[in-house]
Design a protein around this motif. Structure first.
Motif, PDB file in Angstrom:
ATOM      1  N   VAL A  35       0.809  -1.220   0.000  1.00  0.00           N
ATOM      2  CA  VAL A  35       0.000   0.000   0.000  1.00  0.00           C
ATOM      3  C   VAL A  35       0.843   1.270   0.000  1.00  0.00           C
ATOM      4  O   VAL A  35       0.328   2.347  -0.307  1.00  0.00           O
ATOM      5  N   LYS A  36       2.128   1.129   0.316  1.00  0.00           N
ATOM      6  CA  LYS A  36       2.996   2.309   0.258  1.00  0.00           C
ATOM      7  C   LYS A  36       4.444   1.866   0.080  1.00  0.00           C
ATOM      8  O   LYS A  36       4.939   0.983   0.772  1.00  0.00           O
ATOM      9  N   TYR A  50       5.064  -0.758   3.205  1.00  0.00           N
ATOM     10  CA  TYR A  50       3.858  -0.949   4.007  1.00  0.00           C
ATOM     11  C   TYR A  50       2.956  -1.951   3.287  1.00  0.00           C
ATOM     12  O   TYR A  50       2.550  -1.707   2.141  1.00  0.00           O
ATOM     13  N   PHE A  51       2.653  -3.065   3.931  1.00  0.00           N
ATOM     14  CA  PHE A  51       1.749  -4.064   3.369  1.00  0.00           C
ATOM     15  C   PHE A  51       0.449  -4.059   4.165  1.00  0.00           C
ATOM     16  O   PHE A  51       0.467  -3.909   5.392  1.00  0.00           O
ATOM     17  N   GLY A  52      -0.687  -4.269   3.475  1.00  0.00           N
ATOM     18  CA  GLY A  52      -1.952  -4.278   4.198  1.00  0.00           C
ATOM     19  C   GLY A  52      -3.102  -4.703   3.317  1.00  0.00           C
ATOM     20  O   GLY A  52      -2.934  -5.481   2.374  1.00  0.00           O
ATOM     21  N   ASP A  53      -4.293  -4.170   3.619  1.00  0.00           N
ATOM     22  CA  ASP A  53      -5.464  -4.497   2.813  1.00  0.00           C
ATOM     23  C   ASP A  53      -5.600  -3.470   1.695  1.00  0.00           C
ATOM     24  O   ASP A  53      -4.692  -2.674   1.443  1.00  0.00           O
ATOM     25  N   GLU A  54      -6.728  -3.465   1.020  1.00  0.00           N
ATOM     26  CA  GLU A  54      -6.879  -2.624  -0.173  1.00  0.00           C
ATOM     27  C   GLU A  54      -6.636  -1.152   0.099  1.00  0.00           C
ATOM     28  O   GLU A  54      -5.993  -0.458  -0.686  1.00  0.00           O
ATOM     29  N   PHE A 279      -3.376   6.441   4.074  1.00  0.00           N
ATOM     30  CA  PHE A 279      -2.418   6.172   2.992  1.00  0.00           C
ATOM     31  C   PHE A 279      -2.824   6.767   1.652  1.00  0.00           C
ATOM     32  O   PHE A 279      -2.022   6.785   0.717  1.00  0.00           O
ATOM     33  N   ALA A 280      -4.049   7.258   1.545  1.00  0.00           N
ATOM     34  CA  ALA A 280      -4.461   7.920   0.304  1.00  0.00           C
ATOM     35  C   ALA A 280      -4.129   9.413   0.335  1.00  0.00           C
ATOM     36  O   ALA A 280      -4.581  10.170  -0.524  1.00  0.00           O
ATOM     37  N   ALA A 281      -3.313   9.828   1.301  1.00  0.00           N
ATOM     38  CA  ALA A 281      -2.977  11.251   1.444  1.00  0.00           C
ATOM     39  C   ALA A 281      -2.183  11.773   0.246  1.00  0.00           C
ATOM     40  O   ALA A 281      -2.256  12.962  -0.077  1.00  0.00           O
ATOM     41  N   VAL A 285      -6.346   5.550  -3.961  1.00  0.00           N
ATOM     42  CA  VAL A 285      -6.420   4.160  -3.501  1.00  0.00           C
ATOM     43  C   VAL A 285      -6.156   3.188  -4.649  1.00  0.00           C
ATOM     44  O   VAL A 285      -5.511   2.155  -4.474  1.00  0.00           O
ATOM     45  N   SER A 286      -6.618   3.530  -5.841  1.00  0.00           N
ATOM     46  CA  SER A 286      -6.473   2.618  -6.979  1.00  0.00           C
ATOM     47  C   SER A 286      -5.021   2.327  -7.329  1.00  0.00           C
ATOM     48  O   SER A 286      -4.711   1.272  -7.884  1.00  0.00           O
ATOM     49  N   SER A 287      -4.108   3.249  -7.008  1.00  0.00           N
ATOM     50  CA  SER A 287      -2.695   3.050  -7.375  1.00  0.00           C
ATOM     51  C   SER A 287      -1.762   3.049  -6.171  1.00  0.00           C
ATOM     52  O   SER A 287      -0.565   3.315  -6.305  1.00  0.00           O
ATOM     53  N   LEU A 288      -2.300   2.743  -4.988  1.00  0.00           N
ATOM     54  CA  LEU A 288      -1.449   2.691  -3.797  1.00  0.00           C
ATOM     55  C   LEU A 288      -0.246   1.774  -4.032  1.00  0.00           C
ATOM     56  O   LEU A 288      -0.378   0.680  -4.584  1.00  0.00           O
ATOM     57  N   GLY A 289       0.919   2.232  -3.601  1.00  0.00           N
ATOM     58  CA  GLY A 289       2.121   1.397  -3.646  1.00  0.00           C
ATOM     59  C   GLY A 289       2.822   1.342  -4.988  1.00  0.00           C
ATOM     60  O   GLY A 289       3.884   0.728  -5.108  1.00  0.00           O
ATOM     61  N   ALA A 290       2.261   1.988  -6.005  1.00  0.00           N
ATOM     62  CA  ALA A 290       2.839   1.873  -7.343  1.00  0.00           C
ATOM     63  C   ALA A 290       4.090   2.742  -7.509  1.00  0.00           C
ATOM     64  O   ALA A 290       5.074   2.315  -8.120  1.00  0.00           O
ATOM     65  N   ALA A 291       4.068   3.940  -6.980  1.00  0.00           N
ATOM     66  CA  ALA A 291       5.178   4.880  -7.165  1.00  0.00           C
ATOM     67  C   ALA A 291       5.950   5.056  -5.861  1.00  0.00           C
ATOM     68  O   ALA A 291       5.399   4.869  -4.773  1.00  0.00           O
TER      69      ALA A 291
END
Length: 313
Positions: A35-36, A50-54, A279-281, A285-291
């Motif tokens: 997620v991040k 950071y690993f977690g749910d959606e 984490f959507a700060a 949400v759709s691209s969490l953890g991508a960048a």
């Protein structure tokens, strides 16, 4: 507690070996969402995953500082001993098969407080477990990973701490962090955070006479507890000081939450982290953890930071 506070575990942060191996295990074997992807704010040449749910809700987040050449840690008193995930009760057979199939070191299922538990270890020897929980099949699950929704991990069940003496730590859990003692079994004392289902349990294991923990690969660095917002966090800080004589650090802005840290009486590093802003700060949400996300104070150094970070595939 403010009326809006939901007590429980916010996140757990651990130390791992190589970044790619850590990323692969938690996303591909356990099926968690990254997620991040950021860096250790105090050591920006190192990732912070950071690993977690959606959505990365509190109570689902396991984070890592991966160091390629880290020496292994040694479990001992004054440390989080085991991090435990919730899965649907009917998925325990699936998970046992999956651990065998993927070559994950694990034990045969055991019973703890009436629950079926499968203890296992990650590639760095971090102690983990799965608990089968009835009736959670309908809870939201991350479906973008490698584990089918009906078997997917639904956040933390609990964490257990290994302590020389459980009572002083129990006093912090109950007076400051919103937990209540609910059961005892052997040398384990179980504390529950109200009706919180995800991340709502902490087990304290008394083990006087054991060697102290030594931090390293596979060690939990700290465990964080929830505060709704700054006001709730400051109320906990006040209680720690006035009722227990414990002073926290100043508040630190971690971009996705704001935190204070302290050593509880059993020497485990505790954090209190706000639920806000989440984490959507800084990305949808759709691209969490991508960048790779950096705090504003590190953004000017992005090029040099990216140069030294391991390439991920």
């Amino acid at each position: 507690m403010t009326s809006a506070s939901i007590p429980g575990i916010h996140h757990i942060t651990a130390i791992s070996g190589p970044a790619q191996r850590n990323l692969d295990f938690y996303t591909r074997v356990l099926g968690l969402r990254l997620v991040k992807k950021t860096v250790n704010f105090d050591d920006p040449g190192t990732y912070h995953f950071y690993f977690g749910d959606e959505t990365g809700q509190p109570g689902t987040i396991l984070t890592f500082f991966p160091w390629a050449h880290v020496a292994p840690g040694r479990l001992g008193v004054g440390e989080t001993q085991e991090t435990v995930f919730r899965v649907p009760e009917g998925a325990m057979g699936y998970w046992l098969h999956r651990l065998v199939e993927t070559g994950v070191a694990h034990q045969a299922p055991i019973e703890r407080f009436g629950d079926k538990v499968i203890p296992f270890k990650d590639p760095d020897g971090m102690r983990l477990a799965l608990v089968g929980v009835p009736g959670i099949e309908g809870e939201p699950a991350w479906t973008g990973g490698t584990v089918p929704a009906e078997a997917a991990i639904r956040g933390f069940h609990s964490a257990s701490l290994l302590l020389a003496d459980t009572a002083p730590t129990g006093a912090i859990l109950t007076d400051v962090l919103g937990f209540t003692e609910v059961a005892r079994e052997g040398d384990l004392v179980r504390y529950r955070a109200g009706t919180t289902q995800i991340g709502g349990i902490v087990d304290l294991r008394g083990a006087g006479g054991f060697l102290p923990a030594r931090m390293g690969g596979g060690s939990v660095h700290h465990i964080a507890f929830r505060a709704a917002d700054d006001a709730a966090e400051m109320e906990m800080v006040r209680k720690l000081q006035e009722n227990h004589g414990i002073t926290t650090t100043e508040q630190k802005d971690r971009n996705y939450f704001r935190s204070v840290y302290f050593r509880e009486p059993g020497h485990v590093l505790f954090e209190i982290a706000t639920d806000v802003p989440g984490f959507a700060a800084d990305e949808p949400v759709s691209s969490l953890g991508a960048a790779l996300k950096l705090p504003s104070f590190l953004e000017p150094r992005r090029a040099s930071i990216e140069e030294v970070l391991p390439v991920l595939v």
